[in-house]
Motif scaffolding. Sequence first.
Motif, PDB file in Angstrom:
ATOM      1  N   GLU A 154       0.708  -1.477  -0.221  1.00 39.81           N
ATOM      2  CA  GLU A 154       0.202   0.060  -0.045  1.00 39.81           C
ATOM      3  C   GLU A 154       0.762   1.356   0.112  1.00 39.81           C
ATOM      4  OE1 GLU A 154      -0.871  -2.606   2.068  1.00 39.81           O
ATOM      5  OE2 GLU A 154      -3.142  -2.735   1.999  1.00 39.81           O
ATOM      6  N   ASP A 155       2.020   1.085   0.377  1.00 36.03           N
ATOM      7  CA  ASP A 155       2.841   2.354   0.442  1.00 36.03           C
ATOM      8  C   ASP A 155       3.126   3.089  -0.881  1.00 36.03           C
ATOM      9  OD1 ASP A 155       2.722   3.419   3.076  1.00 36.03           O
ATOM     10  OD2 ASP A 155       4.702   2.507   3.461  1.00 36.03           O
ATOM     11  N   ALA A 156       3.255   2.159  -1.952  1.00 36.57           N
ATOM     12  CA  ALA A 156       3.559   2.594  -3.262  1.00 36.57           C
ATOM     13  C   ALA A 156       2.924   1.749  -4.493  1.00 36.57           C
ATOM     14  CB  ALA A 156       4.947   2.400  -3.605  1.00 36.57           C
ATOM     15  N   GLN A 157       3.425   0.503  -4.452  1.00 38.01           N
ATOM     16  CA  GLN A 157       3.426  -0.213  -5.837  1.00 38.01           C
ATOM     17  C   GLN A 157       1.979  -0.991  -5.886  1.00 38.01           C
ATOM     18  OE1 GLN A 157       5.298   0.395  -8.071  1.00 38.01           O
ATOM     19  NE2 GLN A 157       4.565  -0.751  -9.694  1.00 38.01           N
ATOM     20  N   TYR A 158       1.401  -1.433  -4.939  1.00 39.97           N
ATOM     21  CA  TYR A 158       0.222  -2.229  -4.792  1.00 39.97           C
ATOM     22  C   TYR A 158       0.408  -3.578  -5.732  1.00 39.97           C
ATOM     23  CZ  TYR A 158      -2.703   1.346  -2.284  1.00 39.97           C
ATOM     24  OH  TYR A 158      -3.002   2.069  -1.568  1.00 39.97           O
ATOM     25  N   THR A 159       1.607  -4.061  -5.575  1.00 39.25           N
ATOM     26  CA  THR A 159       1.904  -5.401  -6.112  1.00 39.25           C
ATOM     27  C   THR A 159       1.767  -6.670  -5.184  1.00 39.25           C
ATOM     28  OG1 THR A 159       3.353  -3.869  -7.588  1.00 39.25           O
ATOM     29  CG2 THR A 159       3.738  -6.254  -7.704  1.00 39.25           C
ATOM     30  N   PHE A 160       2.033  -6.354  -4.106  1.00 38.77           N
ATOM     31  CA  PHE A 160       1.701  -7.386  -3.109  1.00 38.77           C
ATOM     32  C   PHE A 160       2.671  -8.916  -3.374  1.00 38.77           C
ATOM     33  CE2 PHE A 160      -2.178  -4.864  -3.088  1.00 38.77           C
ATOM     34  CZ  PHE A 160      -1.929  -4.471  -1.841  1.00 38.77           C
ATOM     35  N   ALA A 161       3.823  -8.517  -3.603  1.00 39.40           N
ATOM     36  CA  ALA A 161       4.904  -9.703  -4.155  1.00 39.40           C
ATOM     37  C   ALA A 161       5.436 -10.211  -2.674  1.00 39.40           C
ATOM     38  CB  ALA A 161       5.727  -9.332  -5.016  1.00 39.40           C
ATOM     39  N   LEU A 162       5.684  -9.229  -1.515  1.00 41.69           N
ATOM     40  CA  LEU A 162       6.347  -9.822  -0.559  1.00 41.69           C
ATOM     41  C   LEU A 162       5.325 -10.075   0.663  1.00 41.69           C
ATOM     42  CD1 LEU A 162       9.297  -7.224  -1.081  1.00 41.69           C
ATOM     43  CD2 LEU A 162       9.314  -9.944  -1.464  1.00 41.69           C
ATOM     44  N   SER A 163       5.685 -10.641   1.578  1.00 41.04           N
ATOM     45  CA  SER A 163       5.266 -10.819   2.813  1.00 41.04           C
ATOM     46  C   SER A 163       6.201 -11.414   3.854  1.00 41.04           C
ATOM     47  CB  SER A 163       3.881 -11.759   2.665  1.00 41.04           C
ATOM     48  OG  SER A 163       3.299 -11.786   4.090  1.00 41.04           O
ATOM     49  N   PHE A 164       6.036 -12.206   4.781  1.00 42.43           N
ATOM     50  CA  PHE A 164       6.688 -12.740   5.931  1.00 42.43           C
ATOM     51  C   PHE A 164       6.742 -14.253   6.011  1.00 42.43           C
ATOM     52  CE2 PHE A 164       5.000  -8.603   7.167  1.00 42.43           C
ATOM     53  CZ  PHE A 164       6.166  -7.941   7.352  1.00 42.43           C
ATOM     54  N   ASP A 165       7.879 -14.791   6.341  1.00 38.65           N
ATOM     55  CA  ASP A 165       8.006 -16.189   6.823  1.00 38.65           C
ATOM     56  C   ASP A 165       8.085 -16.248   8.312  1.00 38.65           C
ATOM     57  OD1 ASP A 165       7.993 -17.009   4.116  1.00 38.65           O
ATOM     58  OD2 ASP A 165      10.063 -17.372   4.006  1.00 38.65           O
ATOM     59  N   GLY A 166       7.559 -16.987   8.900  1.00 37.23           N
ATOM     60  CA  GLY A 166       7.888 -17.369  10.379  1.00 37.23           C
ATOM     61  C   GLY A 166       7.187 -16.438  11.191  1.00 37.23           C
ATOM     62  N   ARG A 167       7.892 -16.431  12.311  1.00 41.11           N
ATOM     63  CA  ARG A 167       7.307 -15.453  13.384  1.00 41.11           C
ATOM     64  C   ARG A 167       8.432 -15.241  14.361  1.00 41.11           C
ATOM     65  NH1 ARG A 167       2.185 -18.069  16.425  1.00 41.11           N
ATOM     66  NH2 ARG A 167       3.522 -18.831  18.182  1.00 41.11           N
ATOM     67  N   GLY A 168       8.329 -14.017  15.374  1.00 44.30           N
ATOM     68  CA  GLY A 168       9.336 -13.910  16.492  1.00 44.30           C
ATOM     69  C   GLY A 168      10.536 -13.598  15.766  1.00 44.30           C
TER      70      GLY A 168
ATOM     71  N   HIS B  60       0.266 -16.456   2.376  1.00 42.17           N
ATOM     72  CA  HIS B  60       1.325 -17.338   2.837  1.00 42.17           C
ATOM     73  C   HIS B  60       1.599 -16.538   4.166  1.00 42.17           C
ATOM     74  CE1 HIS B  60       5.266 -19.030   2.572  1.00 42.17           C
ATOM     75  NE2 HIS B  60       5.949 -18.050   2.865  1.00 42.17           N
ATOM     76  N   GLY B  61       1.859 -15.372   4.366  1.00 41.33           N
ATOM     77  CA  GLY B  61       2.262 -14.664   5.607  1.00 41.33           C
ATOM     78  C   GLY B  61       1.343 -14.975   6.773  1.00 41.33           C
ATOM     79  N   VAL B  62      -0.131 -15.151   6.260  1.00 36.46           N
ATOM     80  CA  VAL B  62      -0.821 -15.620   7.425  1.00 36.46           C
ATOM     81  C   VAL B  62      -0.651 -16.791   7.908  1.00 36.46           C
ATOM     82  CG1 VAL B  62      -3.240 -15.879   7.897  1.00 36.46           C
ATOM     83  CG2 VAL B  62      -2.674 -13.740   6.890  1.00 36.46           C
ATOM     84  N   ILE B  63      -0.641 -17.859   6.938  1.00 39.04           N
ATOM     85  CA  ILE B  63      -0.421 -19.242   7.281  1.00 39.04           C
ATOM     86  C   ILE B  63       0.813 -19.496   8.170  1.00 39.04           C
ATOM     87  CG2 ILE B  63       0.086 -21.560   6.135  1.00 39.04           C
ATOM     88  CD1 ILE B  63      -1.876 -20.738   4.162  1.00 39.04           C
ATOM     89  N   GLU B  64       1.758 -18.703   7.823  1.00 37.54           N
ATOM     90  CA  GLU B  64       3.270 -18.861   8.344  1.00 37.54           C
ATOM     91  C   GLU B  64       3.092 -18.233   9.641  1.00 37.54           C
ATOM     92  OE1 GLU B  64       6.637 -19.230   7.441  1.00 37.54           O
ATOM     93  OE2 GLU B  64       5.916 -20.966   6.087  1.00 37.54           O
ATOM     94  N   PHE B  65       2.163 -17.444   9.913  1.00 40.94           N
ATOM     95  CA  PHE B  65       2.244 -16.653  11.447  1.00 40.94           C
ATOM     96  C   PHE B  65       1.525 -17.759  12.421  1.00 40.94           C
ATOM     97  CE2 PHE B  65       0.478 -13.948  14.661  1.00 40.94           C
ATOM     98  CZ  PHE B  65       1.633 -13.074  14.786  1.00 40.94           C
ATOM     99  N   TYR B  66       0.677 -18.326  11.979  1.00 45.04           N
ATOM    100  CA  TYR B  66      -0.430 -19.056  12.896  1.00 45.04           C
ATOM    101  C   TYR B  66       0.054 -20.664  12.871  1.00 45.04           C
ATOM    102  CZ  TYR B  66      -3.122 -15.196  12.797  1.00 45.04           C
ATOM    103  OH  TYR B  66      -3.656 -13.846  12.816  1.00 45.04           O
ATOM    104  N   THR B  67       0.511 -21.014  14.225  1.00 39.62           N
ATOM    105  CA  THR B  67       1.160 -22.378  14.369  1.00 39.62           C
ATOM    106  C   THR B  67       0.186 -23.631  13.851  1.00 39.62           C
ATOM    107  OG1 THR B  67       0.770 -22.643  16.734  1.00 39.62           O
ATOM    108  CG2 THR B  67       2.974 -21.757  16.025  1.00 39.62           C
ATOM    109  N   MET B  68      -1.360 -23.343  13.872  1.00 36.63           N
ATOM    110  CA  MET B  68      -1.940 -24.404  13.739  1.00 36.63           C
ATOM    111  C   MET B  68      -2.578 -24.624  12.242  1.00 36.63           C
ATOM    112  SD  MET B  68      -4.290 -24.219  17.256  1.00 36.63           S
ATOM    113  CE  MET B  68      -5.138 -25.952  17.003  1.00 36.63           C
TER     114      MET B  68
END
Lengths: 229, 576
Positions: A154-168, B60-68
């Motif tokens: 939302e800050d610029a490109q509205y392409t949504f190619a990137l997100s996150f893996d894992g947590r903490g 993908h990001g949502v699934i990765e966040f929630y351990t279940m």
Amino acid sequence: MSETITLKIDGREITVPQGTTILDAAAQLGIEIPVICYHPHLTANGLCRVCSVDVGWRVQAAACVTQCANGMNVETHSEDVCRGRRTILEMLAATVELAEAPEILALLQEYEADESRFAAGERRTAPIHDDNPFYIRDYNQCINCWRCVQVCAEDAQYTFALSFDGRGFHTQIGTFMNKGMTDTTCVFCGQCVGVCPTGALKPKRQLLLEQGWDPDSIFEATRRKRKKT
Amino acid sequence: MTTEPIDLTLLEPVLQRYHGRRRDALLPLLHEAQAVYGWLPETVQEAVSKTLRVPLADIHGVIEFYTMFYNRPMARTVVRICEDVACQLAGCEAIHKAVSEKLGLQHGEMSEDGAIAYERVPCLGMCEHAPNALYGDKPAGDLTVTAVDDFLAGTYPEPAAKIYGEPKLKLFRVGQMDPLSLDDYLAHEGYVGLQNAMQHTPEEIIQWMDASNILGRGGAMFPVGNKWKFTRAAPGTPAQKHIIANCDESEPGTFKDRGLMEEDPFSLVEAMTLAAYVVGAENGWIFIRGEYPRSHKRLLNAVEKARAAGYLGKNILGRAGFHFDIEVRLGAGAYICGEETALFEAIEGKRGFPRIKPPFPTTHGLFHQPTAINNVETLVAALAVARIGWEAWAAYGTDDSKGTKWFCLSGHVNRPGLYELPFGVTVRELIEMGGGVKDGRAIQAVLVGGAAGRFLSPAELDYPLTYASSRNHAFPIGSGVVMVIDDQTDMRHTLYHLAHFFAHESCGKCFPCQIGTQRQMEILHHINHNGGPQPGDKERLLDVGFTMTETSLCGLGQTAAAAIVSAINLWPELVE
Ligand SMILES: Cc1cc2nc3c(=O)[nH]c(=O)nc-3n(C[C@H](O)[C@H](O)[C@H](O)COP(=O)(O)O)c2cc1C
Ligand code: SF4
Ligand code: SF4
Ligand code: FES
């Protein structure tokens, strides 16, 4: 709605329009509060917390996202404030590679951070993603500042190619099912590379130059790849 | 492992029901899709993405966040065995070892035939039944090594409630009625409180709440009267306002809300309706942690029956224009989603990252609309006041802490359980009500307030459990956790497990907590496993603790070192 706010920062009084952040108000007084994740043109999320200052609350406040309030008494460099900054920097230095992040290296010096203090801990490592002709992603150098994710969304490109893996601690920037960038919605606008404060995102050309390639072979190599995809 | 081919036609009937819905339907749809396949294959995620128009990367990001949620093949039956503090005190490692050997599986692995998987999981909120576990959706408690065969066959009996105390102003129906029956609920003073309240104006009820001095029971101790007043006053129509019951209860040592949700679920529905009447809100949400299958089923039943009988919906109790309904949402393994703003993000279909406050939920909550979010016990306390009157409520407790409080007594006591007691009982009295310390041992420490709380030494057991006492003696009442630790326990081991919990549950948004919880855990790990503390460990722990407390973005990081630092202050030799 031209209400103003009067407060004190490091003992100096200042009056600012309502809605001004402590970071901006301090800058007007020539007081520099350190920042890592903050970028003036992007949504501030208050992630790195090295901008934390003492405002007399139960806990410190992140200057980049906290608005000035009437009668506030802000301490930007108290002993406690510096203790927090130093510790964040020390922990960060033991987590990722900062060699290509000159601003952060300067902060480590300024706050006399001991980089070896947490060196026994786990580092956040990742394989280098070399999956497209334009840029490489080396998350060994990624500090999770979210800038790339935001410009891609939302800050610029509205392409949504990137997100996150894992947590903490194990949170890393990622793509849908870890696909290479050419298999994502990425349009190779290059904005993420432009805002990355470390060497984590780097133009392929710059990398190859650093590795001693000559411009002609770089052109050959990247052109061939470009056709392939 | 057998990989079944992914047959997308199985998903069609589910997707049909979600057409036209948006991102806030993501978690429910992922739950339903996972129920079909046992996990969330790539093609299924793509279908979900198309249906709800959510970017693939975000799914993908949502699934990765929630351990279940699983984006790799996972067994139909997952055996989840708790590894947190209360279960550690009850010797859960022996259960882990037995289960792991019987199944031939390590944590996170699934059997060759894909039938069963085994996981070590954070606190399951059943500490009164420690050591405890879930066999798929089936809870099990007081496990022993000899019971492991029954448990793995799915034939081990579900635990029965352990609920005690007097006077039960909020838990009085427990054991008196069928928790699945609305008729039974009505026969036991069901909807008396709401009916009383509706003979008064919302403003009057807010005055009752102020007079009863009910502070939020979810930990932050915010007065419920003020929260309802502010949400009522916030700009917006009732259709734009929300009541949320925070049923995410995941703080280690806490199991109080589960007691009510399992034994008297209709009262939560009635209490939320009371809140809706006072605030002027039409939208109700129950957000319940994914590891509470039994509570989830009973709440779903309660909401459906209340709706069918007209207790939810339009013109409730015959009052023209009083509309309110409730949607039940299931979490998927993330303690942070109990933090109110992270909970909003979860309902909105995102990773559970807490938001920066201000703005506060009373004006900018769910969907950035005015929201009153309360803990289960807070809501039910408000309902008790509406039922018996604030004078009767205030007859119990102390001047500053009126009425009753739920305490979660666990650890080395003879009769662990949920105790409803008037404020003012001392820690020692509570332990004595619980039958005293197991095997007649001496007390080494008592953890109050939860993993984010603090340790009391044996010299501090005569502190009364009231808000004034909590201020004077610097301990949190929090969610009412009182966990007893006997003198045979290795405190370093306990500290490590506390630290492990926070490292596992940090959302990863802000640097001090994301990295600090990891460093804190590492230092305590090597103190435990590599022959004790090394020079500098104490200073490192105190610097990390200070920094997390002072600079973290949300309450998780701000309290992740609280109990550990309190132990260092009481017993510095643990880390010196
Ligand atoms: C990490 C974290 C976890 C939390 N978990 C819960 C929870 O499980 N249940 C709850 O009621 N409140 C929880 N809270 C507190 C909520 O943010 C919020 O203050 C509470 O739901 C408000 O309700 P109350 O005023 O009735 O206490 C948590 C807070 C934090 C920081
Ligand atoms: S890749 Fe760069 S821009 Fe993206 S989060 Fe990491 S450090 Fe920030
Ligand atoms: S304090 Fe921890 S849980 Fe809270 S936002 Fe920061 S990283 Fe997330
Ligand atoms: S600059 Fe304020 S939190 Fe990073």
